[in-house]
Design an enzyme around this catalytic site. Sequence first.
Site, mmCIF file in Angstrom:
data_model
loop_
_atom_site.group_PDB
_atom_site.id
_atom_site.type_symbol
_atom_site.label_atom_id
_atom_site.label_comp_id
_atom_site.label_asym_id
_atom_site.label_seq_id
_atom_site.Cartn_x
_atom_site.Cartn_y
_atom_site.Cartn_z
ATOM 1 N N HIS A 41 -6.229 -7.317 -0.428
ATOM 2 C CA HIS A 41 -6.384 -5.879 -0.687
ATOM 3 C C HIS A 41 -5.609 -5.482 -1.934
ATOM 4 C CE1 HIS A 41 -6.767 -6.398 3.765
ATOM 5 N NE2 HIS A 41 -7.864 -5.682 3.534
ATOM 6 N N ASP B 21 -4.281 -12.906 3.749
ATOM 7 C CA ASP B 21 -5.562 -12.371 4.245
ATOM 8 C C ASP B 21 -6.734 -12.695 3.315
ATOM 9 O OD1 ASP B 21 -4.516 -10.644 2.369
ATOM 10 O OD2 ASP B 21 -4.507 -8.873 3.665
ATOM 11 N N HIS C 280 0.823 -1.224 0.000
ATOM 12 C CA HIS C 280 0.000 0.000 0.000
ATOM 13 C C HIS C 280 0.855 1.272 0.000
ATOM 14 C CE1 HIS C 280 -3.593 -2.314 0.446
ATOM 15 N NE2 HIS C 280 -3.259 -2.785 1.634
ATOM 16 N N ASP D 144 -2.682 -10.507 -2.491
ATOM 17 C CA ASP D 144 -3.191 -10.124 -1.173
ATOM 18 C C ASP D 144 -4.695 -9.838 -1.371
ATOM 19 O OD1 ASP D 144 -1.996 -8.697 1.606
ATOM 20 O OD2 ASP D 144 -3.854 -7.781 0.897
HETATM 21 ZN ZN LIG Z 1 -4.022 -7.160 2.733
#
Ligand SMILES: [Zn+2]
Length: 336
Positions: A190, A277, A154, A188
Amino acid sequence: MRVIVNPRHAAHAAPVEFEDGAVIPCYERPDRFGAIRAAMESAGGFTFEDPPAATEDDLAAVHDRAYVAYLREASAGAGAKVQWPSVFPYGPGPRATGPLALRGRFSFDTYAPVLRGTFAAALGGASAALRAADLVGSGAERAVYVLTRPPGHHAERDRCGGYCYFNNAALAAERLSKLGRVAVLDLDVHHGNGTQHAFYDRADVLTVSVHGDPATLYPFFSGNADETGTGAGLGANLNLPLPPGTGPKEYRRALAAAVEAVGRFRPAHLVLAFGADTHEADPIGGFKLPTGFYREMAAAVRGLGLPTVVVQEGGYHLGSVGESVVQLLRGLTAPA
Ligand SMILES: [Zn+2]
């Protein structure tokens, strides 16, 4: 399999985070590293080593120098306190002239506080990713795993956010891009916004991400299917967003499309940004992948036959994150 670890990860341990108006224990904590390492040691077949320290020049390949200096100085000045960003740039021509404003200038959310050890921990992760890239890039290893936290995907060029400070996967990809075309595959739950943006206008680095739809999942402002790159990089970014509750059947289809796109790009090297995740037990992901699925996931990636750096991103269920990583790495290095 050779594993490069972040020797300083524990220096960063955010005590709490803020979620929907509540203060909760931070999911991104040092126990994650210990859980993964313990599962790997118990499985056997892995060797662990520390990396040489990266320099700020190394970080500048991906990150703004003023941002790197801010993180260093804010960490040094944090003392026993945690520095939370709270006010973000607004209005025409926003200027930050003091340390409180800089917190907002160099962050894009409230998930990446700066503690005394944050810079050291983030630098340790970057060092590990660059060491892995050098080992794979030189041909010394076919696949190397980077065991690190806090995660990195991120982190933007000049902003921390989403538990991330330095973009380890982007640093590895940038280093490998000196040797030929590179693909980054982000698995991931996200979207890897920072990695996407680091290479958004580049034709020589393909970024592909399979993740939860940003309409309902962090990081909200990027990760849509219509983000395909810009300028020379047009067509070199592929997002495959999936709905909450995605299980193996739906994930398999997106993964096949992602792997196919990587193969078509004909990269010399692959960086796999892996987050556990997507696991069914993960407290924040919302996907429904069982532990055994990670071996299948890796087998699909292994089919590409590419020298690969695997970088650890998210994965917050302490009871399954270690075995998920073991399954992934087994699938990457041995026939399914
Ligand atoms: Zn993540």
